[in-house]
Every structure is written in structure tokens, then in C-alpha cells.
Enzyme design. Structure first.
Site, PDB file in Angstrom:
ATOM      1  N   LYS A 246       0.842  -1.198   0.000  1.00  0.00           N
ATOM      2  CA  LYS A 246       0.000   0.000   0.000  1.00  0.00           C
ATOM      3  C   LYS A 246       0.877   1.248   0.000  1.00  0.00           C
ATOM      4  O   LYS A 246       1.772   1.388   0.826  1.00  0.00           O
ATOM      5  CB  LYS A 246      -0.920  -0.020   1.219  1.00  0.00           C
ATOM      6  CG  LYS A 246      -1.899  -1.200   1.199  1.00  0.00           C
ATOM      7  CD  LYS A 246      -2.773  -1.264   2.433  1.00  0.00           C
ATOM      8  CE  LYS A 246      -2.006  -1.690   3.649  1.00  0.00           C
ATOM      9  NZ  LYS A 246      -2.885  -2.037   4.798  1.00  0.00           N
TER      10      LYS A 246
ATOM     11  N   THR B 118     -10.900   7.718   7.869  1.00  0.00           N
ATOM     12  CA  THR B 118     -10.296   6.545   7.238  1.00  0.00           C
ATOM     13  C   THR B 118     -10.000   5.432   8.238  1.00  0.00           C
ATOM     14  O   THR B 118      -9.198   4.546   7.962  1.00  0.00           O
ATOM     15  CB  THR B 118      -8.990   6.949   6.531  1.00  0.00           C
ATOM     16  OG1 THR B 118      -8.106   7.551   7.495  1.00  0.00           O
ATOM     17  CG2 THR B 118      -9.262   7.933   5.405  1.00  0.00           C
TER      18      THR B 118
ATOM     19  N   GLY C 266      -9.913   2.143   9.898  1.00  0.00           N
ATOM     20  CA  GLY C 266     -10.226   0.784   9.471  1.00  0.00           C
ATOM     21  C   GLY C 266     -10.043   0.483   8.001  1.00  0.00           C
ATOM     22  O   GLY C 266     -10.475  -0.577   7.530  1.00  0.00           O
ATOM     23  N   THR C 267      -9.384   1.376   7.263  1.00  0.00           N
ATOM     24  CA  THR C 267      -9.215   1.120   5.819  1.00  0.00           C
ATOM     25  C   THR C 267      -8.377  -0.132   5.558  1.00  0.00           C
ATOM     26  O   THR C 267      -8.677  -0.900   4.643  1.00  0.00           O
ATOM     27  CB  THR C 267      -8.573   2.321   5.105  1.00  0.00           C
ATOM     28  OG1 THR C 267      -7.419   2.747   5.829  1.00  0.00           O
ATOM     29  CG2 THR C 267      -9.549   3.470   4.977  1.00  0.00           C
ATOM     30  N   GLY C 268      -7.329  -0.335   6.348  1.00  0.00           N
ATOM     31  CA  GLY C 268      -6.477  -1.507   6.141  1.00  0.00           C
ATOM     32  C   GLY C 268      -7.226  -2.799   6.387  1.00  0.00           C
ATOM     33  O   GLY C 268      -7.118  -3.762   5.613  1.00  0.00           O
ATOM     34  N   CYS C 269      -7.996  -2.848   7.481  1.00  0.00           N
ATOM     35  CA  CYS C 269      -8.811  -4.023   7.800  1.00  0.00           C
ATOM     36  C   CYS C 269      -9.809  -4.288   6.684  1.00  0.00           C
ATOM     37  O   CYS C 269      -9.998  -5.432   6.238  1.00  0.00           O
ATOM     38  CB  CYS C 269      -9.577  -3.811   9.107  1.00  0.00           C
ATOM     39  SG  CYS C 269      -8.576  -3.371  10.532  1.00  0.00           S
TER      40      CYS C 269
END
Length: 266
Positions: A173, A205, A207-210
Site C-alpha cells: 500500500k 479513514t 479501518g481502511t487496512g482491515c
């Protein structure tokens, strides 16, 4: 119906962790299951407390799931201790788990290390080699590759190094938020593919990775290729951010249900 399992921590405010994963999997058309690694007291402003489950209990959770409703894909999130990582790896091997997406949560956006050195070593030696794809951010990729990443060319070099070391595909990312990040997919045996992020003026943003890793797992569970799974997951993230949900006093959650309609949602 295709099935997906998230192995991660609970987020009491619902924007990240298990809660975000279940919402994402449901919104992406798969049946969601969960094995909880820790309870957290947290909200949009930060984490106030963490209570980790025991390795024995996590093992029971995973046994219960795999022995009854076998998951078509698995996503793992933050696992803070080496003993829990070892339990996860043992069960994934025992049940010959497929389509494993590992979000190697190690380093915060601020650069602060989130898990102990011994847990990082267990992650690298036990869990990463089992993954179909991992989804590190820049600081995490720097830890895994042992190099500094400053440019797009550095991203390619680092992703190749990680892929070669662990024999896995890597979605690196390009930023700490997906609003304007260009992500690089380095798939084993294929040429690197760039996914250009859509610029969305939304600071919420959390929790975007989860959410990204769960969406990828959902798409793999449905039989998509890895490249297709990432493309659809990126589109889903863009839609959830574009819905402009604004909750909480800090960096709030996305609207995971932005595309869910019908008579029960009126």
C-alpha cells in the site's frame, strides 16, 4: 454461499478489526465468521485498553470454525503475541486453509511499533509463508524488506524482496490512507501491477487496512483471481469512503454498507 473467516481483534467502536471485517464480508456477498484474538476498548480518537485472549481459547475458536463451516478464504489482522501467531499457523496448516490474506499489522502510521520483536519474528517465520497475499503499508514493508522506501521504484524493489523471501504475493500500500494511495501488487510469477487510488476528500479513514484485506479475502472466496480481487476491493473502499460517513470526534469509520439496499434497509 461462499464463506470467509477473519482472525483479528474486536474494535468496540465498530470501525476496524472484527466488526469492520464482518461488515465488509457481508457487503461483498460472503458469509462471515470470526475468531477473536483480543478485545479492545477503542474509539475514533484512540485505543484505551486491550485484553488478549489465551492461546488455548483461540485454538478452540479455530477448531470450532474449521470443523463445522470450512472457510473459503481467511483474513488475519493484528495479532500481538508470538504464542497466538503460532496457534493460528498451526490450525491453518492442520486444516489446509486456502486463500489466506495476511494484513501484517506491525507499525502504526506514526511509526510506533505495535507488536513485540518476538511476535514480528513469529509472524515472519510462521504466518507469512502460509499467505496467498500480504497487505503491508510502507512502514511494515520497510520492516519486512529491511530497506527504506521513498519512491515508487523503492516500492517495487521492496515488494520483490518480500515476495522472494517468503514465496508469497505482496500488495504494498502506497500510503497510510487509501484516499490517494497508489498500491502495488507484486504477484508471484507475474509482472507488477499498479492500482491507482481515487482521490477522495475524506479524513474518516479508520479501518481502511482491515477493510481492504477483508474485501480481498471475500473476493478470493468467490473465486476471483488475485488481481481481480484487489481491483474490486479497491473499488469497494472508494465507494465506502465516498459515502462520506462522519461519526466520532477523531478519524471516523467508513460506511461499509453504502451499497446495501432493499426492503429491510428502508
Amino acid at each position: 454461499m461462499n464463506t470467509a473467516l477473519t482472525i483479528a481483534g474486536s474494535d468496540s467502536c465498530g470501525g476496524a478489526g472484527i466488526q469492520a471485517d464482518i461488515k465488509t464480508m457481508t457487503a461483498n456477498g460472503v458469509y462471515a465468521m470470526s475468531a477473536i484474538t483480543a478485545l479492545t476498548a477503542q474509539n475514533t480518537t484512540g485505543v484505551q485498553g486491550i485484553m488478549e485472549v489465551t492461546p488455548e481459547f483461540l485454538a478452540e475458536e479455530l477448531e470450532s470454525i474449521f470443523s463445522d463451516i470450512y472457510p473459503d478464504a481467511i483474513k488475519t489482522g493484528m495479532v500481538a503475541s508470538s504464542k497466538l501467531i503460532e496457534v493460528i499457523a498451526e490450525k491453518l496448516i492442520k486444516y489446509d486453509a486456502k486463500n489466506i490474506v495476511v494484513d501484517p499489522v506491525m507499525v502504526a502510521t506514526s511509526g510506533a511499533k505495535l507488536i513485540a520483536d518476538e511476535a514480528i519474528e513469529s509472524l515472519k517465520s510462521k504466518l507469512l509463508p502460509l499467505a496467498r497475499v500480504i497487505t503491508p503499508n510502507i512502514p511494515e514493508a520497510e520492516v519486512l524488506s529491511g530497506m527504506s522506501i521513498k519512491t515508487s521504484e523503492d516500492m517495487v524493489t521492496a515488494a520483490k524482496a518480500i515476495s522472494d523471501t517468503f514465496g508469497i504475493s505482496v500488495l504494498l500500500k502506497g500510503g497510510h490512507s487509501l484516499n490517494d494511495a497508489n498500491d502495488l501488487l507484486y504477484e508471484v510469477g507475474k509482472e507488477p501491477v499498479w492500482f491507482h487510488g481515487k482521490r477522495i476528500n475524506n479524513n474518516n479513514t479508520h479501518g481502511t487496512g482491515c477493510t481492504l484485506s477483508s474485501a480481498i479475502a471475500s473476493n478470493l472466496a468467490k473465486g476471483m483471481s488475485l488481481e481481480q480481487a484487489v481491483k474490486h476491493a479497491k473499488n469497494y473502499i472508494s465507494g465506502a469512503l465516498s459515502a462520506m460517513l462522519d461519526l466520532g470526534k477523531g478519524s471516523g469509520p467508513m460506511n461499509h454498507a453504502f451499497a446495501i439496499g432493499g426492503e429491510y434497509n428502508e
